[in-house]
Write a protein that holds these residues in place. Structure first.
Motif, PDB file in Angstrom:
ATOM      1  N   ARG A 272       0.822  -1.211   0.000  1.00  0.00           N
ATOM      2  CA  ARG A 272       0.000   0.000   0.000  1.00  0.00           C
ATOM      3  C   ARG A 272       0.858   1.264   0.000  1.00  0.00           C
ATOM      4  N   ARG A 273       2.044   1.190   0.577  1.00  0.00           N
ATOM      5  CA  ARG A 273       2.907   2.368   0.685  1.00  0.00           C
ATOM      6  C   ARG A 273       3.649   2.687  -0.614  1.00  0.00           C
ATOM      7  N   ILE A 274       3.899   1.712  -1.456  1.00  0.00           N
ATOM      8  CA  ILE A 274       4.840   1.840  -2.570  1.00  0.00           C
ATOM      9  C   ILE A 274       4.219   2.594  -3.753  1.00  0.00           C
ATOM     10  N   VAL A 275       4.982   3.582  -4.260  1.00  0.00           N
ATOM     11  CA  VAL A 275       4.549   4.313  -5.453  1.00  0.00           C
ATOM     12  C   VAL A 275       5.546   4.162  -6.605  1.00  0.00           C
ATOM     13  N   ARG A 288      10.020  18.357  -8.976  1.00  0.00           N
ATOM     14  CA  ARG A 288      10.141  19.445  -9.946  1.00  0.00           C
ATOM     15  C   ARG A 288       9.136  20.530  -9.565  1.00  0.00           C
ATOM     16  N   PRO A 289       9.574  21.773  -9.394  1.00  0.00           N
ATOM     17  CA  PRO A 289       8.693  22.841  -8.910  1.00  0.00           C
ATOM     18  C   PRO A 289       7.431  22.977  -9.750  1.00  0.00           C
ATOM     19  N   GLY A 290       6.312  23.123  -9.052  1.00  0.00           N
ATOM     20  CA  GLY A 290       5.031  23.303  -9.716  1.00  0.00           C
ATOM     21  C   GLY A 290       4.389  22.025 -10.192  1.00  0.00           C
ATOM     22  N   THR A 291       4.995  20.869  -9.862  1.00  0.00           N
ATOM     23  CA  THR A 291       4.459  19.586 -10.306  1.00  0.00           C
ATOM     24  C   THR A 291       4.505  18.579  -9.153  1.00  0.00           C
ATOM     25  N   ASN A 292       3.949  17.400  -9.410  1.00  0.00           N
ATOM     26  CA  ASN A 292       4.065  16.272  -8.483  1.00  0.00           C
ATOM     27  C   ASN A 292       5.137  15.275  -8.921  1.00  0.00           C
ATOM     28  N   GLU A 293       5.960  15.635  -9.875  1.00  0.00           N
ATOM     29  CA  GLU A 293       6.989  14.740 -10.379  1.00  0.00           C
ATOM     30  C   GLU A 293       8.138  14.593  -9.383  1.00  0.00           C
ATOM     31  N   GLY A 297      17.957  10.529  -7.972  1.00  0.00           N
ATOM     32  CA  GLY A 297      19.322  10.129  -8.261  1.00  0.00           C
ATOM     33  C   GLY A 297      19.529   8.717  -7.742  1.00  0.00           C
ATOM     34  N   ASP A 298      19.558   7.738  -8.663  1.00  0.00           N
ATOM     35  CA  ASP A 298      19.655   6.326  -8.296  1.00  0.00           C
ATOM     36  C   ASP A 298      21.089   5.848  -8.545  1.00  0.00           C
ATOM     37  N   VAL A 299      21.819   5.572  -7.456  1.00  0.00           N
ATOM     38  CA  VAL A 299      23.227   5.194  -7.562  1.00  0.00           C
ATOM     39  C   VAL A 299      23.356   3.849  -8.262  1.00  0.00           C
ATOM     40  N   GLY A 300      24.290   3.771  -9.213  1.00  0.00           N
ATOM     41  CA  GLY A 300      24.390   2.607 -10.066  1.00  0.00           C
ATOM     42  C   GLY A 300      25.342   1.533  -9.595  1.00  0.00           C
ATOM     43  N   TYR A 301      25.459   0.514 -10.419  1.00  0.00           N
ATOM     44  CA  TYR A 301      26.255  -0.683 -10.149  1.00  0.00           C
ATOM     45  C   TYR A 301      27.616  -0.516 -10.835  1.00  0.00           C
ATOM     46  N   HIS A 302      28.006  -1.388 -11.716  1.00  0.00           N
ATOM     47  CA  HIS A 302      29.343  -1.354 -12.297  1.00  0.00           C
ATOM     48  C   HIS A 302      29.460  -0.487 -13.539  1.00  0.00           C
ATOM     49  N   THR A 303      28.325  -0.055 -14.105  1.00  0.00           N
ATOM     50  CA  THR A 303      28.413   0.584 -15.423  1.00  0.00           C
ATOM     51  C   THR A 303      27.660   1.895 -15.548  1.00  0.00           C
ATOM     52  N   TRP A 304      26.475   2.018 -14.929  1.00  0.00           N
ATOM     53  CA  TRP A 304      25.599   3.152 -15.201  1.00  0.00           C
ATOM     54  C   TRP A 304      25.185   3.884 -13.917  1.00  0.00           C
ATOM     55  N   GLU A 305      24.939   5.198 -14.072  1.00  0.00           N
ATOM     56  CA  GLU A 305      24.256   6.016 -13.069  1.00  0.00           C
ATOM     57  C   GLU A 305      22.970   6.541 -13.698  1.00  0.00           C
ATOM     58  N   GLU A 306      21.914   6.654 -12.883  1.00  0.00           N
ATOM     59  CA  GLU A 306      20.606   7.030 -13.427  1.00  0.00           C
ATOM     60  C   GLU A 306      19.999   8.228 -12.718  1.00  0.00           C
ATOM     61  N   ILE A 307      19.287   9.032 -13.487  1.00  0.00           N
ATOM     62  CA  ILE A 307      18.302   9.973 -12.955  1.00  0.00           C
ATOM     63  C   ILE A 307      16.948   9.476 -13.435  1.00  0.00           C
ATOM     64  N   ASP A 308      16.091   9.117 -12.495  1.00  0.00           N
ATOM     65  CA  ASP A 308      14.773   8.567 -12.825  1.00  0.00           C
ATOM     66  C   ASP A 308      13.686   9.581 -12.506  1.00  0.00           C
ATOM     67  N   ARG A 309      12.596   9.479 -13.241  1.00  0.00           N
ATOM     68  CA  ARG A 309      11.485  10.422 -13.108  1.00  0.00           C
ATOM     69  C   ARG A 309      10.199   9.656 -12.826  1.00  0.00           C
ATOM     70  N   VAL A 310       9.593   9.939 -11.677  1.00  0.00           N
ATOM     71  CA  VAL A 310       8.273   9.397 -11.363  1.00  0.00           C
ATOM     72  C   VAL A 310       7.267  10.475 -11.757  1.00  0.00           C
ATOM     73  N   LEU A 311       6.634  10.265 -12.883  1.00  0.00           N
ATOM     74  CA  LEU A 311       5.804  11.310 -13.479  1.00  0.00           C
ATOM     75  C   LEU A 311       4.573  11.622 -12.638  1.00  0.00           C
ATOM     76  N   ALA A 312       3.930  10.589 -12.108  1.00  0.00           N
ATOM     77  CA  ALA A 312       2.703  10.764 -11.329  1.00  0.00           C
ATOM     78  C   ALA A 312       2.683   9.691 -10.244  1.00  0.00           C
ATOM     79  N   PRO A 317      -0.698   1.863 -13.158  1.00  0.00           N
ATOM     80  CA  PRO A 317      -0.152   0.987 -12.120  1.00  0.00           C
ATOM     81  C   PRO A 317       1.121   1.565 -11.515  1.00  0.00           C
ATOM     82  N   VAL A 318       1.575   0.988 -10.395  1.00  0.00           N
ATOM     83  CA  VAL A 318       2.875   1.354  -9.847  1.00  0.00           C
ATOM     84  C   VAL A 318       3.941   1.027 -10.885  1.00  0.00           C
ATOM     85  N   ARG A 319       4.810   1.967 -11.183  1.00  0.00           N
ATOM     86  CA  ARG A 319       5.787   1.763 -12.241  1.00  0.00           C
ATOM     87  C   ARG A 319       7.056   1.102 -11.713  1.00  0.00           C
ATOM     88  N   ASN A 320       7.609   0.251 -12.568  1.00  0.00           N
ATOM     89  CA  ASN A 320       8.796  -0.543 -12.264  1.00  0.00           C
ATOM     90  C   ASN A 320       9.988   0.064 -13.013  1.00  0.00           C
TER      91      ASN A 320
END
Length: 473
Positions: A272-275, A288-293, A297-312, A317-320
């Motif tokens: 129930r808690r997870i979005v 992001r100012p003026g939005t619910n987004e 900053g999701d720290v990566g493993y051996h190769t990649w670093e990510e910036i992820d966006r939860v739009l809503a 459904p809950v996004r994976n």
């Protein structure tokens, strides 16, 4: 918060020293007109800062101390709270999240924290006293708490959630922040190994978090194992939902799921808690100012670093976000090679079954060619938006997203494109940091602040004579 086995602060210090003595590594210079100013020094491994509407500034230290400064010009802090008995200050673990609620301090006199708890879920701290004799054998957990403020001191801790089973020395608690909807948003890491493929087989006994399909000490083998990093996929597993590798949206007074969450009717309280889920180590977040987004900053493993966006966050459904099956530009090759059922079924559903990063960058490659920043590894540790209409930063930064990397010791900006959304095609270097940055934050003076864990300080970037307007905190 680390990757490629940054052994907590010790590893960060070694890397910092390497930068200082290596003449082949250039420092990125700040744009003309900007200066990097010391705000608070003399701290001990600070991790987070929070600005109060009454002018006070709260600073969290990794050990569990929270200090409060009377103003931005104060030199000597007061100890607001001492959580060191409860906080598991080991390697990357410790007190990470700090937030003040709307209405603080008059109508809502609480300071919110998230930290690694020095005991298993439901246990009593301290169990390990900030040490671990054998890696993967020290079972700890995460806590979300609020501390009631009486002036400049805390008069008690209310534990809202004790969960986030933790078997490693990294990927524990992440950021906490209040949304424009008044809900409290909390990030938590997968609790697995930062070095090797981990599906629950590590430790003695193995599977210390009792992830499916086996009990503690039971066999954890592909393709059926669902432990370790796969806790980030627990909403798809055969066991109960875990908070590891997720963003949750909860009631700030109780820690219960907020009405409107996508799985609010689910019988499992964690579900129930997870979005958002499928994250590795959502160390820092910002709206992001003026939005619910929510931008993560999701720290990566051996190769990649990510910036992820939860739009809503409240949309179904809950996004994976795919970890550990996906990372960065595609499938995570080390986990793909194990043929784990949880990943194979996700691959079979196609790339659209997961949310691709809003932006990702690869270890070993420059973010911007010629930016003067290190390219050995990466660990994204800060994200912050600059307002579109306030402050006196030059126009190219207005409405843009700043991000920073602990290993590269630099800051970049992503300028907005269509609809005001940061566009990765518009990335430019901003400058170097002093020491290893672990948080970016917009201050009440509309200046960009960062917390340096190795320089033991809070610092800010000021343009020319400073801000010409105030920013909401």
């Amino acid at each position: 918060m680390s990757t490629n086995r940054i052994r907590g602060l010790v590893g960060a210090l070694v890397l910092l020293l390497a930068v200082l003595i290596n003449p082949g590594v250039a420092a990125a210079t700040l744009p003309v007109g900007f200066t990097d100013q010391l705000v608070f020094g003399g701290l001990t491994e600070p991790t987070a800062v929070a600005f109060s509407p009454d002018g006070r500034v709260f600073v969290a230290e990794k050990s569990g101390l929270i200090k409060v400064f009377a103003s931005l010009t104060a030199k000597t802090p007061t100890i607001f709270a001492d959580l060191r008995t409860n906080v598991y200050d080991y390697e990357d673990l410790g007190l990470i999240g700090l937030a003040l609620p709307p209405g603080f301090p008059t109508s809502n006199p609480y300071v919110y924290v998230s930290y690694t708890y020095d005991a298993p879920i439901g246990g009593r701290a301290p169990v390990y006293h900030d040490t671990c004799a054998v890696l993967y054998n020290c079972l700890t957990s995460g806590r979300l708490s609020r501390l009631r403020a009486s002036g400049n001191v805390s008069i008690g801790e209310q534990v809202l959630i004790n969960d986030w089973c933790q078997q490693s020395d990294t990927h524990s608690m992440g950021d906490i922040l209040f949304g424009p909807d008044g809900a409290l948003y909390v990030g938590g890491g997968d609790g697995g190994s930062g070095d090797v493929v981990d599906y629950g087989q590590l430790g003695s006994p193995s599977n210390p978090c009792a992830d499916p399909p086996s009990p503690v000490g039971g066999p954890m083998t592909p393709p059926t194992a669902q432990g370790g990093a796969l806790r980030a996929q627990s909403l798809r597993s055969s066991g109960p939902a875990r908070l590891n590798g997720t963003i949750i949206r909860v009631n700030p007074a109780t820690g219960a799921a907020m009405p409107g969450n996508p799985l609010i009717s689910n019988p499992n309280q964690n579900a129930r808690r997870i979005v958002a889920y499928g994250l590795r180590n959502p160390f820092r977040m910002v709206f992001r100012p003026g939005t619910n987004e929510v931008w993560i900053g999701d720290v990566g493993y051996h190769t990649w670093e990510e910036i992820d966006r939860v739009l809503a966050p409240t949309a179904s459904p809950v996004r994976n976000y795919g970890w550990p099956c996906y990372e960065g530009a595609g499938r995570q090759p080390e986990y793909d090679a194990t043929n784990l059922n949880l990943c194979e079924s996700l691959y079979a559903a196609g790339p659209s079954a997961v949310v691709a990063p809003a932006y990702s960058y690869q270890h070993g490659q420059a973010i911007v060619a010629g930016d003067g920043c290190r390219t050995t590894g990466g660990a994204i540790t800060g994200v912050a938006f600059y307002p579109a209409s306030l402050g006196n930063y030059p126009a190219r930064y207005k409405g843009g997203l700043f991000f920073t990397d602990l290993l590269r010791q630099c800051i970049w900006s992503i300028r907005p494109g269509s609809g005001g959304v940061p566009n990765p095609n518009y990335i430019e270097p901003f400058g170097s940091t002093v020491g290893a940055p672990v948080q970016l934050k917009l201050g009440p003076d509309c200046n960009l602040y960062y917390v340096s864990i190795t320089n033991n300080s809070v610092r800010r970037y000021v343009y020319k004579t400073g801000s010409t307007s105030s920013c909401p905190v």
